[in-house]
Structure formats: structure tokens, C-alpha cells
Design a protein around this motif. Structure first.
Motif, short mmCIF file in Angstrom:
data_model
loop_
_atom_site.label_atom_id
_atom_site.label_comp_id
_atom_site.label_asym_id
_atom_site.label_seq_id
_atom_site.Cartn_x
_atom_site.Cartn_y
_atom_site.Cartn_z
N ARG B 312 16.19 22.45 44.33
CA ARG B 312 16.30 21.01 44.60
C ARG B 312 15.14 20.30 43.91
O ARG B 312 14.00 20.71 44.03
N GLN B 313 15.51 19.27 43.19
CA GLN B 313 14.47 18.53 42.46
C GLN B 313 14.37 17.12 43.05
O GLN B 313 15.33 16.38 43.04
N GLN B 314 13.20 16.84 43.63
CA GLN B 314 12.93 15.46 44.08
C GLN B 314 12.26 14.77 42.92
O GLN B 314 11.15 15.11 42.55
N ILE B 315 12.95 13.80 42.38
CA ILE B 315 12.44 13.22 41.14
C ILE B 315 12.10 11.76 41.36
O ILE B 315 12.85 11.01 42.01
N LYS B 316 10.96 11.40 40.84
CA LYS B 316 10.53 10.01 40.88
C LYS B 316 10.43 9.60 39.43
O LYS B 316 9.52 10.03 38.72
N LEU B 317 11.38 8.77 39.02
CA LEU B 317 11.41 8.37 37.62
C LEU B 317 10.60 7.10 37.46
O LEU B 317 10.76 6.14 38.21
N GLU B 318 9.72 7.11 36.48
CA GLU B 318 8.96 5.88 36.19
C GLU B 318 9.93 4.82 35.68
O GLU B 318 11.02 5.15 35.21
N PRO B 319 9.53 3.57 35.77
CA PRO B 319 10.46 2.52 35.31
C PRO B 319 10.80 2.70 33.84
O PRO B 319 9.92 2.83 33.01
#
Lengths: 451, 748, 325
Positions: B312-319
Motif C-alpha cells: 500500500r502506497q500512501q502518496i502525497k503528491l506535490e502540487p
């Protein structure tokens, strides 16, 4: 204190006293506004679910919660104490010393406020209002002590009680205020205001004594024994100035006399007030009468030796007497400070308790707040015979304060107050009195000075 | 230094920080934004030198009102000029107001107002941008604000008390007076730091504990677009990827979790390929990607994948301005807390994308099977048109490349597509003929860049390797596509997340080698990566220079900022805060119930006789012991409470080597309940103690002479500057021992 | 400590000093019963070259104390009864015309003695008082332009009755300053009083006293006093006390620098009398009240006359201040 006699009660009081929470915490005005802004911030953040606003709100909550702990820390290991003079004259500057000891090892105590309440014990005497004093300690370094002097004008006569000292801190953010109350009971007696007797009073007095002695001139040279020279002090008659010596020394010098054979003095005070409908003027007249009597006592006790009697009417008339001395003066002033106005007493009942020897010999001053008919009063008195009365009448001065009899006899230095305080704690009067005490016979007569 | 000077300077610094929060992240689209903090700082200095020195230099209230109106007009004009910038023009108005207010002679209310202006600026700044730079500015502001609040409180108290009827402060009525002499010393700094730390820690806790909703994050955008991410557009010029390969900025932060939700630590050589877009059509050095079309296929675990392990990948994508999302293939499931923009899978090429290009960071999670060779569920077998695009290659190019390709696959059966693709991959990757380089010298403009790479230059970056492989495959009619994405990332051991940066961008190839199983329509794509990875890794590590040494720290800060501040949501709150607490409580409950049961057992006495037993004795003894302990505790608390203001503490005698025995005496007597008040001389104290010891009737009469003896000796040393004779010292020591023994009889 | 430690650096040996002092104290104590503290203070004044003012009602043994001191030292003793008509020349002496030689010769007054008891000093006129006090502070007498040095040791024990007002001339504060120590005799304990009664059965015991110390030995002791060691912390403590009298608000006039110096010297004296060659805090604390309380002036005239008040204030200050240790 009779109420504390029982050990059980004392113990109970002690327990209650020590368990009672002595610290209180409350919001300041700024704190309330801060809280409102914070709530707005929080609601915005929660409603919009914007984390950065919530973060700011969270951080902004820190000062409110942190204040609770930090202000408690600010009050740790501090000792405060108060030093009050045991008496003061009404209307003169009053200074109370507050000291704060910071026993902490490192941190300084910052911006502490000490509040103190001076509560009148008898409201009928002093009026309903006391005095609230504030002392501000900006910074007290660790392991040191600071002293702050509160200075103000002493209130109306009477006895006042100090109970609690409250130490207040708004550290560190000024949002919450923490107060700790420390019991430190003390008492202060405010003596009636002392004025200056006018020439007219002296004139009246001389007249009275001359009528008694027959007309004799220049009482001072004949009746008093010259025994030396001393510095001029305020209040001395210019007639006593020894001009030759003054010229030689370059400062005024006065002749000093051994006062001898002075007639004993009895002052009868009738602090009467109607039972109802007390007008301010009447009250004023009463206070004036008390001030006048206090001034006479004060002046009389400057020169020890003469016997002085003070009597007052009331439900229970009272008399106090003794040779003029500092100790007696204290007693009389204290009595006058706590004297309650009364609607019941009469001069006749007072005359009954005055010793007969006084009535026989002393020079009497009757100060009242109502018109007094001495004949009637004397008739009502059981002790005073007609012959005694006749002898008495030549030696009595009756003054009615409500009719303004006192107005010409005494004057008050109304410029006192703040202006005087600027010059320092010792007023002119006190300096004068002090100097007088150095004079030939200023030793107190009290026996308290035992080792 | 004067208190007011420090206070004012701190105040202005705080305001500058507030403006900095507002403008720090606006630099990309507003060149002048960075001027605002500078202007505020300069204005602060100016105000500091004029108004705050002498109020007569200040603006009058009328002039200030006029200026405030003008500034309002200015902001309205700004809004008219570009009406997408409502928030920004409002923010600028705040700055103008603040500047005007600075030049007013200040009362306490003015200071509060300025403080509030600063706060609002910070809030607007926080709403407009949520980058970690804002975070740093915000924390600086918060620290400064705390410091200013402390000084402000002191300042207010000083002002407040001066109006009170105090004769002593009357002479200090002048504004320039120094109310707190010697305020700034080390203890003050230390205690202030402690206050600040407490306050911030409490504030942080409160922040973490605030109630959260599940969908969190996407705040109102100011309308600006996110950072452009080269390499993920509709069409890509070959060589374009080189730009971002030299760029160090983060693209996304990834937490890797396994089935149970615990972290996965990637290995030393992290070869995870974060798949982004696929490119199918090639024309003269350009690749084109297919149109995104949601297939409506609901992602979700199917039985088939259940047996494999899930990453599982919790991803926080930069704008970014691109709709492309990244994930490890094969993607089983994808989800986002913001239900408006759920990730969707493009049916044709298995690309994840979203329907939003808002300039805010985007949270999503991807579940992938941990076996990269498994097919992507939900991806359709290529349609005929798509298939034709997958093999499309300009004819002239095909003619020139086919011999090279055939040369490499010689001897491999035409039906063995896997073998042929592997051979071509090996050719590019392992033959040593081709070298990895980010430098691009302009080749022959007439030549196709891929052909130029293959035949002439033989150096290039991943994009060239991938393009070359793709075209070689197509020249021998094997359908394939180029995949742009990221490979690897910087793993941060502190935060336990992987930060993927632009320099990790990578291109690789997916070739279609048939269907997985005859009856299954799933296409069988295999992943080919022709880029020599060692050379690539070396190249990546060169990018970033000095800054890369601090990644461990900066990434951690970013991680905290991204996951626990900006992206803190109910799910994370639950995981971070409430779940451990719940677990703890449960644990405690279990523990207590076990304890309770056993305690109940102890106290169970069926009959009176059974109480008179060893167990009964032990239980009652224990209970009494506990009672004594509790009473002692209460007494101790009580003493502390009582002694709080008694202040009985007194200084130790000055530390002299020769007076150890004196201190020992003091200590012994203190244990006995005798303490010397500060105003009592040691001898008076000794006499008092002696009387006390003699009269106590508990066997201490014999040692009543010890305190005077010791104090006399102490006096000789301390004030008489003598030294004790050996035998005297021995005598004292022995007497002290005797006293010790008397006071502590149980020790003897 | 058990064995008193004594000064080495004086003309007399340490042990000699100790025995000398013990002898002196014992000798006086054998007559003046039950007043060891008072005797000690008087001897302190003697050794520290100061003077003593004893305040008490008549019959408390003031005269006895002075006579006992004088008798214990091998030196001259005079008693001066102060009356209102006493003239300065009655104390100091006057020039008498010598018919034989035709010039004036100085006839020394009673002040030319080693120990002087000035009884009821407040009964005489200020002029006469100041003649005595000037002689006390200067240690010399000026009569008609000629200066006559007074012989050492020179100790004046003045007495006054504080409970009497009629016809008295109270010593002003500036004059009180000349006395090192002011003390009260106080009533003796019942047991002591019984002893007094029994010892007086066969006559005045002071008549039987024999001198135990010579004037020269007293001078040596006086020199030893100046060598008594004072620690810095003690000096600070002393200054704390002095400053507290100046800072407080009960007192109008605090202790002067001379007052501080006197306390310092007296403390040295007390240390020596106690058999030490160094001062300890107790010396200062013990002496603060007798040395300082007549050097301060209360704030208001209502307190000015009360010595008890001044004593209480000084005691209060001493009880508040931190003692060095």
C-alpha cells in the motif's frame, strides 16, 4: 483575641485555613478577547478543515493552557510581607512598605502586583470605604528582596484592619491572572487629623487663665523660669525669641522656660449626632470637634507635666486622664480615633464620672456638636453642687462645633497630600514634634521600657 | 539594552515574519511578492527610528485613516486588474494597513491591532500556500509571536501600574523609563525558552487532538496552477526529460505499508518503478500519449490477487499541473480522501489519473501487488487501433533500424517474443556500447534523434535508451510503449518515507508479448528497462550537490509538515493518536482486571477462622502498609502545600572544604527536625539544638554537647582562619558519629 | 572549644591574656552578682576604649559595677554626683592662683582618674554634660587654652534614671553617641538577690576587693583588641545591620559611620573578652542592641522618647537579617 482561646477551635480554623484554596485564576480582559479570537479561528479551521488554520489555532491555544502552569511557577518560592506603621494621623501621608523575597535559585520574579485591602473595623466611625493599595514589583532578581513603598493619604480616623495580601501575576502572556492570597493580619489606627491652633485660641486661653489669676501681664517671664536657649522651632511664639543670641548665632534662638504651676486641663467632648437624618454638615461638625480635641491633646502633651483629662459622652461616658506624656497622648488619640458618635449621652452623665478634683481645679473645655446649657446640665448632674458649679463656671469654655465655634480656633493645612509627599515622608509637623521631644522634658512616662 | 527597544524590535521582527509567511511561496507567479517582507522590514527600521523614539514624528490619526482608505483603494484596483487574485489583493491590503499602523504613535490597543494584522496575514498565507517553506516561516513567526507576547505582557503591566496611584513610579512616568532593569539575563532567556517550549508543545498537542473530518486537505486555491512537471504532458519532445533529471525538487512523498499496515523499508537499491504515463505514437523525435478515458472499472481487490502480498502506497503528491498519478504496477486499488477527485484508471494503458489539476498537494493511496510481473487488472487488451499505434514506426526509420534489431535477435525464434525483447534489452543495457549521460550535444538535425543515438552518439539518458528499445522492438513488429515515471527515491530513515524527486524521473518500455492465459483477456505486458542502472544511479547521486547531504533532515521536516500538519486528517489522527491510546487503555484494562481478580482472591476469607492465618496476617499487614504509605504521601503533599510560601530554604554555608563536619551536623539536625533560620547565628542554633537534644528524653542527652562543639570548631575555621588539629577533628568526627547513631537508632 | 585559643602577637602571651581576663571578670563578678552579661559588656567598653551609659532606676547596682571595675584594676576611681548646679570646672578642674609663685596653676578636677562614675548625668545642665562628654570622646581636657591629656585607661560609666522627668536634662542623641554601650542593669534573679542580701551581712563586699590587673595590663589588652581578626563576611553582616537602620522607615536617623566603627571595635572587644582573637557573628548580634539603639532616632516624636522602641527596632532588624555562616 478571646475567640481563639479554645485550642479545638483554633485547630479547626487552622485546618480550614490551610486547606482553603488560596490561589485563584481568572481571565483578564485581554485574555477574554484573545479567547474569542481563538474560538473564531478554531471554528473557521474546523469548518473549513484547513490544517494550517487549525495549526495556528492549536499554537494559539498553547499560551492559554501554558499560562496556567507558568503563572503557578511564577508564584513559587516567593515571600511577601507588609510593614505598616502602628498609627498615622488622618490626612497625612501614609506609607506602607511591602517587601517581596524571591527565594528561587535562578529566575527573577517579574511584574508582580501586590494588592492589599485596608478595611475599616468600625464603619460608623470611618465610613464604609477602606483603602486598596497596590504595589508593583517590576523585577526581583533571584535570591534577593525588593521593597516597594506605597504612599498615599491616610483615610478617615478609626481603626483599620489588614487581612490578606494578594499577590497577582499575569505572567507570562497577560491572558490569565493568578492570585494567591496570603494571610497577614495587621492593624492600623488612624488618629484624627491634627490642625494648628490659631492665635485666637491662645488668646482665649490666656484670657481664661488671666481671669483666674487676676490680671497679670506677661505670663511668660513671671510664671515660668528661664533656663536656657534653644533653636527656634515652628510654633514657638516670636515673643520668646532671644534677639541678641539670634543675631550672634545667625539663626533664631528662643528662650526656654521651665513651665511651672500650669493649671490642669480637662476636655469634655460630646460627640452627639441625632439618631436619624444626619446631615453631612452635622457629621462634618462632629469630625471637626474631634479634630479640635485631638489637636489640643497633642499640643498639651508637647509639654509634659500638666495633667490632662479627656472625657466623652455616650451611652457609657468615659474618662481618661494622666500627666501629659507621649503615652497618654497615644491613649487619647486612639480613643478619639475610635470614638463613635452617639445620640444618647449627655454632658450631665459625663460630669458624674469626672473626678471631683478635676471639677474643682481644672480648666475645662467643653466641645460639643449641639448647643449646651451648662447650668441645666449641671443641675441634672448628681455630683455637682451649686457652689461647685459657681466655681466651675469661671474655668470653663464651651464650644459648639455645629455653630462654627471652632472655625476661628483651628486651621488645617489643606495643602498637604501629594505635594507634601513629594518632600518626603516626614512632615513639618512631625519634624517639629521630633525636635520638641529632644527638649528638656520629652521622656515618656510609660513603664514599658523595661528590659 | 532598554526593555522598550527590545520589545519594539521583536515586535517588528514578528510582523516581518508574518508578511514573510504571506509572501514566501508567491514568488513563482508574483515577482514582487518577495518585496513585501523587505518593505515591511525597512518600514520597521524607519518607524523604529522615528515614531517610537518620539511620538511627534508619527502620523496623525486623520492622516492614518486617509492612508488606510487609499490602501484599500489600491487593493481594489489590484483586484480589478486581475480578478483571479481576490485573496492576494486582500492580503496585500493587510500589508498596507500594517505599514500605516506602524507609523502611528502606539497605544496598547494599537499593538494588539498590529498583532492581529500579523495573525491574519499568517492565516491568509497559510490558506494560499501550504508548502514546507511556509511552514518554516510560520514557525518562526509563532516563536517570535510567543516572545513578543511575553514582552508585551510585561510592557502592559508596566503601563498599567504607572497609572495606579503610586508615588514611587511617578518619577518614572516618562515613556523612556526602564521598568525592568536587568531583565535580559540567562535565567530569563532559559525560562522564556521553557515557556515557549511548553506552550508550543501544548499547542501542538491541541492541534493534533482537534476533531477532524475524513476528507481533509484540498483548501481553496488561489487560482494559480501547480508546478509544471515536464515529461508528463500530452506530447514529449525527446530529450525533454533531461531537464527534470537535473532537478532536485520533490515530486511526492510515499509511505509504503504492507497488508497489516506496518511500514515496508525498501532495500538499498530501490528499484520501484512509479509508473506514470505511457506513450504510444512516435513522430520525429516526439512521443504522444493516448487520451485518458475512465473505464468505469471499479478498482478493487479481486479474488485472484488476494493471495499475493499487497503494497500500500500512501502518496502525497506535490502540487503539479498534470492529472497523472503515480503508482507501482500492477495497481489493485486506488483511493483518495477527497472523494471529488478519486483516482481513475485509464483502460487502454493502465495509467492512473485524476480529474483535477488544482495547485494543491494531492493525497491518494494505491494498493499494488508486490509482484511486478502480474498483469494489471482492469486494463483491456489493446484494441486494433491501439495495437496499430503500438507498432507504428516511420517506414524509413523502420528500414534502418530493422537490421540492427535483427542482428541482435539472430537465432531466437520469431515466436519467442520474450526472448527477443530480452535480447534487445540486453543489447542496450549490457553490451557496453551505450553510455548513460545527462549531457546532450546537438547531433545531426537531419537525423532522427533515436537513430542518431543508436548509430552515432551512443550516449544519452533513460529517455533515449527507452526510445531506442521501443523503436527497435517496433522495427521487428513487437508492440510496445514508452512509460514515463519515476524509479527509486530517497528513503528517509527518520520519517520512514520515500521522497521521490524530479531527478528520479525515468523512462522504460512495456512490451506486449501476448495474453496471460488463453481464456483470459488480460494482455501480457512485460517491463523492459534498457537503461544501465549503475550509471544512472551514479548520475542521480550527483544531482543536488551539497543540499543532498541534508536530505535526512529536510525530508523529515517535509514529512512532518506534509503528513502531520498540512495533511493531517482523521485517518492519520486515528492512527497516530487515538489508536495507541486505545491500545494502551485496553492493555491497562486487561492488566487491572487481572490484578483486580487476584486482589479479590487475597481478600476472600470464607470464615473468621481463615482470617487468622499467615495469609490473613500478610494481607492485613500489607493493607496497613499501604495505608501508612498513603498517609505519608498525603502528609508530604500537605507539607509541601504549607511550605510553599513559608520559604524555609536557606543558603548552604559557603562551600568550604574544611567545614564538612559543620554541614554534616546541619544535615543531621535537619533530619532530626531542627533547622537554622537565616537570622539565627550558628552558635545560637547550636545552643538551641543542645537544649532540645538534652531535654528530649530519648537518649539524646549524651550527644547534646555535639552541636556547640562542632559550631565552635566551625567558627575557628571559618572566622578564625585556623586549622583543626588532627585529634580534634577525630574527636569531632567521632562525636558526630555518635549523634548520627542517636538520631538514626535503626542504622546502628 | 574546650581550650580557648588566644592571641600570640601581643606583648602578653595568649595564656596570660586569658588568665588576666578571667581574673578580671571573676573579680568583678564576685561582687556584682548575677550580672555576667552586664559585666562582660562593661569590660568590653573598657577594653575597646569606649564608655558606658547605664540606665536604670536607682539601687540596681550601677555604682557597684563601676566601683568593682575600678577596684579590680590597680588604678584611680572617682565618683561624680551630677546636680543641676554642677559647673564644668567642677569636673574638669580649674586654675588657681598661687600666691607663692604668682601664677596660675592648674588644679585637675575629678575627671583626671582612670575610672569615673558619673552618677545621674541627666540631672545637670547641658553645659556641664557636654564638658564631660567632650572629655570622654577626646581623651583630653582643655582648660583656659591648656590641653591636659587624660591618663589611660580611661573609662566613664555614666548613669541616668530614664523614669524621671522633673528637672532633668535628657542627653541629646548627638551626645549619646559618645557612649559605646548603653545597657540596663535589670532586676536580678531571686536567687541572686538572696545572695546579695547574704553577702552584705558583713558590710560592703566591694571594699574587700583587691586589684587583679594593672593599668599597664589593661593597656596591653586594649592593644590586643585592635588585632582581633574580622572576616569579610562579618564586616558585611555588620554593614547589613547598619544599612538596614538607614533604609528602614521606622527610623528617622540611622546609625552613623562612627556608630558602625564603634560596633566593629566593640565586637573586637567582645571577641577578646570571650577568649577569641576573631569575631564571630554572635559578637555582632549580641552587641547590636546595646551599641546601636541609642544612636538611632525614631521617626516620630511619639517614639522618640522610648528607648524600648528603638531597641525593639534594632532587635527586629537583627532578627531579620541573614547571618553569615
Amino acid at each position: 483575641m478571646s475567640e481563639d482561646r479554645s485550642p479545638l477551635r483554633r485547630f479547626a480554623r487552622w485546618v480550614v485555613w490551610s486547606l482553603w484554596p488560596n490561589q485563584r485564576l481568572r481571565w483578564t480582559r485581554e485574555g477574554v478577547i484573545y479567547f474569542c479570537v481563538w474560538v473564531g479561528l478554531l471554528l473557521t479551521g474546523l469548518y473549513q478543515q484547513i490544517n494550517l488554520i487549525l495549526l495556528v489555532a492549536g499554537l494559539a491555544a498553547g499560551p492559554m493552557v501554558g499560562s496556567i502552569f507558568v503563572s503557578a511557577a511564577m508564584l513559587r518560592k516567593l515571600r511577601i510581607s507588609r510593614r505598616v506603621p502602628s498609627y498615622v494621623f488622618s490626612g497625612t501621608p501614609l506609607s506602607i512598605d511591602y517587601s517581596l523575597d524571591n527565594d528561587r535559585r535562578w529566575s527573577a520574579a517579574l511584574a508582580l502586583i501586590l494588592t492589599d485591602d485596608m478595611i475599616p473595623i468600625d464603619r460608623a466611625v470611618s465610613g464604609p470605604t477602606g483603602l486598596t493599595t497596590l504595589a508593583f514589583f517590576p523585577r526581583v532578581a533571584a535570591r534577593s528582596r525588593a521593597r516597594v513603598r506605597w504612599q498615599g493619604i491616610s483615610p478617615r480616623r478609626g481603626q483599620y484592619r489588614f487581612r490578606m495580601l494578594e499577590l497577582v501575576t499575569r505572567s507570562p502572556f497577560g491572558l490569565l491572572e493568578r492570585r494567591v492570597a496570603i494571610g497577614d493580619p495587621a492593624q492600623l489606627t488612624v488618629y484624627p487629623e491634627i490642625g494648628q491652633l490659631t492665635r485666637r485660641w491662645k488668646f482665649i486661653q490666656r484670657e481664661a487663665s488671666e481671669t483666674r489669676r487676676g490680671s497679670r501681664h506677661d505670663l511668660s517671664t513671671q510664671q515660668q523660669e528661664y533656663h536656657g536657649l534653644r533653636d527656634y522651632r515652628p510654633g514657638d511664639s516670636p515673643r520668646w525669641i532671644h534677639w541678641r543670641t539670634s543675631a550672634r548665632r545667625g539663626q533664631p534662638m528662643v528662650k526656654e522656660f521651665e513651665q511651672q504651676h500650669e493649671q490642669d486641663l480637662a476636655i469634655l467632648l460630646d460627640p452627639w449626632l441625632p439618631r436619624t437624618k444626619i446631615s453631612p454638615e452635622r457629621r462634618e461638625a462632629l469630625e471637626d470637634a474631634i479634630k479640635f480635641v485631638a489637636t489640643i491633646c497633642f499640643e498639651t502633651c508637647r509639654h509634659p507635666g500638666r495633667r490632662l483629662l479627656l472625657g466623652w459622652t455616650g451611652a457609657v461616658p468615659g474618662v481618661r486622664q494622666g500627666p501629659a506624656s507621649v503615652k497618654l497622648l497615644h491613649e487619647l488619640l486612639e480613643q478619639l480615633a475610635t470614638l463613635r458618635p452617639s445620640s444618647e449621652g449627655s454632658l450631665a452623665s459625663l460630669l458624674d464620672v469626672v473626678p471631683p478634683s478635676t471639677l474643682r481645679e481644672s480648666y475645662l473645655i467643653v466641645v460639643s456638636t449641639r448647643p449646651i446649657n451648662l447650668m441645666e446640665e449641671a443641675e441634672r448632674s448628681t455630683r455637682l453642687s451649686a457652689t461647685a458649679l459657681r466655681g466651675l463656671l469661671g474655668r470653663v469654655t464651651v464650644l459648639d462645633a455645629s455653630k462654627g465655634d471652632l472655625r476661628d480656633l483651628i486651621k488645617f493645612d489643606r495643602t498637604n497630600g501629594m505635594a507634601k509627599m513629594g518632600r518626603g515622608p516626614a512632615t513639618d509637623r512631625e519634624e517639629a514634634s521630633l525636635a520638641l521631644a529632644d527638649g528638656p522634658a520629652g521622656r515618656p512616662e510609660d513603664g514599658e521600657a523595661n528590659p | 539594552m532598554k526593555f522598550l527597544t527590545i520589545y519594539r524590535a521583536s515586535f517588528y521582527l514578528m510582523l516581518t515574519f508574518a508578511t514573510l509567511v504571506l509572501s514566501i511561496d508567491a514568488t513563482d507567479d508574483n515577482r514582487f511578492a518577495m518585496l513585501y517582507p523587505v518593505v515591511v522590514a525597512l518600514a520597521s527600521v524607519a518607524a523604529f527610528l522615528t515614531v517610537d523614539r518620539d511620538p511627534k514624528f508619527g502620523l496623525s490619526r486623520t492622516a492614518a485613516s486617509v492612508l488606510a482608505l487609499i490602501s484599500g483603494g489600491l487593493s481594489v484596483a489590484e483586484y480589478r486588474y486581475d480578478n483571479t487574485l481576490l485573496l492576494l489583493s486582500a492580503a496585500h491590503w493587510l500589508v498596507y494597513l500594517q505599514l500605516v499602523k506602524m507609523f502611528l504613535p502606539k497605544t496598547v490597543e494599537d499593538d494588539w491591532f498590529l498583532f492581529l494584522l500579523g495573525l491574519v496575514q499568517v492565516l491568509v498565507g497559510g490558506v494560499m500556500s501550504q508548502s514546507d517553506k511556509v511552514g518554516i516561516a510560520l514557525f518562526s513567526w509563532a516563536l517570535m509571536a510567543l516572545w513578543v507576547l511575553i514582552l508585551f505582557a510585561l510592557h502592559r503591566e508596566a503601563l498599567r501600574m504607572k497609572v495606579a496611584p503610586m508615588a514611587e513610579t511617578a518619577r518614572a512616568r516618562g515613556d523612556r523609563a526602564e521598568p525592568y532593569r536587568g531583565l535580559i539575563d540567562v535565567p530569563f532567556i532559559v525560562s522564556t525558552a521553557r515557556v515557549a517550549a511548553t506552550t508550543l508543545a501544548l499547542g501542538g498537542l491541541i492541534f493534533l487532538a482537534m476533531p477532524r473530518r475524513t476528507s481533509m486537505g484540498s483548501s481553496q486555491s488561489s487560482g494559480a496552477l501547480g508546478r509544471h512537471l515536464t515529461g508528463f504532458d500530452d506530447e514529449i519532445q525527446l530529450g525533454q526529460l533531461g531537464e527534470i533529471l537535473e532537478n532536485d525538487t520533490p515530486v511526492m512523498s510515499v509511505e509504503l505499508l504492507d497488508n497489516e499496515g506496518s511500514r515496508i523499508v525498501p532495500g538499498q537499491d530501490d528499484e520501484s518503478r512509479w509508473r506514470g504515463v505511457s506513450m504510444d505514437r512516435y513522430e520525429r523525435g516526439r512521443w504522444f500519449r493516448p487520451k485518458f478515458k475512465a473505464n468505469g472499472y471499479s478498482l478493487g481487490l479481486t479474488d485472484r490477487w488476494r493471495e499475493s502480498r499487497v503494497v500500500r502506497q500512501q502518496i502525497k503528491l506535490e502540487p503539479t499541473d498534470s492529472p497523472v498519478l503515480f503508482g507501482l504496477r500492477p495497481i489493485l486499488d486506488a483511493d483518495a480522501p477527497d472523494k471529488r477527485f478519486l483516482p481513475e484508471l485509464n483502460e487502454a494503458d493502465g495509467t492512473l489519473f485524476r480529474n483535477s489539476t488544482l495547485a494543491v498537494s494531492f493525497d491518494y493511496s494505491v494498493d499494488s501487488a508486490d509482484r511486478a510481473d502480474l498483469p494489471q487488472p482492469g486494463e483491456a487488451y489493446p484494441s486494433v487501433g491501439y495495437l496499430s499505434r503500438l507498432v507504428s514506426i516511420p517506414d524509413d526509420l523502420k528500414a534502418r533500424l530493422r537490421p540492427i534489431a535483427l542482428d541482435q535477435v539472430r537465432g531466437i525464434d520469431e515466436g519467442d517474443l520474450k526472448g527477443r525483447t530480452a535480447a534487445l534489452e540486453r543489447y542496450l543495457k549490457d553490451s557496453g556500447e551505450f553510455r548513460y549521460s545527462l549531457e546532450q550535444d546537438t547531433g545531426d538535425p537531419n537525423l532522427d534523434p533515436v537513430e542518431d543515438f543508436l548509430i552515432n552518439r551512443k550516449t544519452g539518458h533513460c529517455e533515449y535508451f527507452a526510445s531506442a528499445l521501443a523503436l527497435l522492438l517496433r522495427s521487428i513488429d513487437i508492440p510496445c510503449r514508452i512509460i514515463n515515471g519515476f524509479k527509486g527515491g530517497d528513503y528517509n530513515a527518520m520519517a520512514r518515507i520515500t521522497t521521490v524527486r524530479q531527478k528520479h524521473a525515468h523512462s522504460w518500455v512495456e512490451a506486449l508479448v501476448g495474453r496471460t492465459q488463453a481464456q483470459d483477456p488480460a494482455p501480457d505486458w512485460i517491463t523492459l528497462d534498457p537503461t544501465p542502472s549503475a550509471e544512472r544511479n551514479a548520475s542521480i547521486s550527483r544531482v543536488g550537490g551539497m543540499a543532498s547531504h541534508f536530505y535526512q533532515v529536510t525530508d523529515f521536516v517535509r514529512f512532518v509538515w506534509i503528513f502531520y500538519i498540512v495533511g493531517f486528517n482523521s485517518e492519520r489522527q486515528d492512527r497516530f493518536l487515538y489508536a495507541p491510546i486505545r491500545a494502551l487503555i485496553k492493555e491497562a484494562q486487561r492488566g487491572f482486571s487481572i490484578m483486580g481478580d487476584s486482589i479479590k482472591g487475597w481478600f476472600h476469607f470464607p470464615s473468621v477462622e481463615s482470617f487468622f492465618s499467615l495469609r490473613g496476617f500478610l494481607v492485613s499487614f500489607g493493607a496497613l502498609l499501604v495505608l501508612v504509605g498513603v498517609i505519608n504521601l498525603v502528609a508530604w503533599c500537605f507539607r509541601r502545600l504549607m511550605g510553599r510560601f513559608a520559604g524555609k530554604k536557606e543558603n548552604d554555608p559557603t562551600g568550604m572544604a574544611g567545614v564538612q563536619f559543620y554541614r554534616r551536623l546541619m544535615q543531621l539536625l535537619a533530619e532530626y527536625g531542627l533547622e537554622r533560620p537565616a537570622a539565627e547565628t550558628p552558635r545560637e542554633f547550636a545552643r538551641r539544638s543542645a537544649i532540645f537534644l538534652a531535654g528530649h528524653g530519648s537518649g539524646t542527652e549524651s550527644v547534646a554537647d555535639v552541636p556547640p562543639l562542632v559550631v565552635d570548631a566551625f567558627y575557628q575555621i571559618r572566622f578564625g582562619e585556623r586549622t583543626l588539629r588532627e585529634d580534634d577533628l577525630e574527636h569531632i568526627t567521632s562525636r558526630l558519629d555518635a549523634l548520627d547513631a542517636r538520631i538514626h537508632p535503626q542504622k546502628a | 572549644m574546650n581550650s580557648p585559643l588566644m592571641v600570640e602577637a601581643t606583648d602578653l602571651g595568649a595564656a596570660d591574656l586569658a588568665t588576666l581576663l578571667n581574673r578580671l571578670l571573676d573579680n568583678i563578678g564576685s561582687v556584682v552578682l548575677g550580672k555576667p552579661e552586664v559585666i562582660k559588656l562593661a569590660v568590653v567598653a573598657l577594653l575597646a576604649e569606649g564608655h558606658v551609659l547605664v540606665e536604670d532606676v536607682p539601687g540596681m547596682g550601677k555604682t557597684l559595677l563601676a566601683r568593682a571595675i575600678a577596684a579590680s584594676i590597680d588604678c584611680s576611681f572617682r565618683r561624680l554626683q551630677f546636680t543641676p548646679d554642677l559647673l564644668p570646672s567642677d569636673i574638669l578642674g580649674s586654675s588657681v592662683y598661687n600666691a607663692g609663685t604668682g601664677d596660675f596653676i592648674f588644679k585637675p578636677g575629678p575627671i583626671f582618674a582612670n575610672v569615673i562614675l558619673a552618677d545621674e548625668v541627666n540631672r545637670t545642665t547641658p553645659r556641664t554634660q557636654s564638658a564631660l562628654l567632650e572629655a570622654m570622646s577626646d581623651g583630653q581636657v582643655s582648660v583656659e587654652g591648656n590641653t591636659h591629656i587624660l591618663e589611660r585607661p580611661f573609662l566613664v560609666i555614666a548613669t541616668q534614671n530614664p523614669y524621671e522627668f522633673e528637672g532633668t536634662y535628657v542627653l541629646p542623641e548627638s551626645q549619646l553617641d559618645r557612649f559605646m554601650i548603653r545597657l540596663r542593669m535589670g532586676y536580678p534573679l531571686r536567687s541572686e538577690e538572696r545572695r546579695v542580701l547574704s553577702t552584705h551581712r558583713s558590710g560592703e563586699p566591694v571594699e574587700t576587693l583587691r586589684p587583679v590587673v594593672t593599668g599597664e595590663e589593661i593597656r596591653q589588652l586594649q592593644r590586643a583588641v585592635r588585632k582581633v581578626r574580622v572576616d569579610d563576611a562579618i564586616t558585611e553582616y555588620l554593614l547589613d545591620i547598619v544599612h538596614a537602620t538607614r533604609d528602614g522607615d521606622e527610623l528617622n536617623v540611622g546609625v552613623s559611620t562612627r556608630g558602625a566603627l564603634t560596633l566593629y571595635r566593640a565586637a573586637q572587644g567582645l571577641a577578646l573578652v570571650s577568649g577569641r582573637d576573631y569575631i564571630v557573628p554572635d559578637d555582632i548580634k549580641t552587641l547590636a542592641v546595646p551599641v546601636l539603639s541609642h544612636r538611632v532616632v525614631g521617626k516620630s516624636f511619639l517614639q522618640a522618647g522610648e528607648f524600648g522602641a528603638a531597641e525593639a527596632i534594632i532587635r527586629d532588624i537583627v532578627d531579620r537579617l541573614r547571618v553569615p555562616s
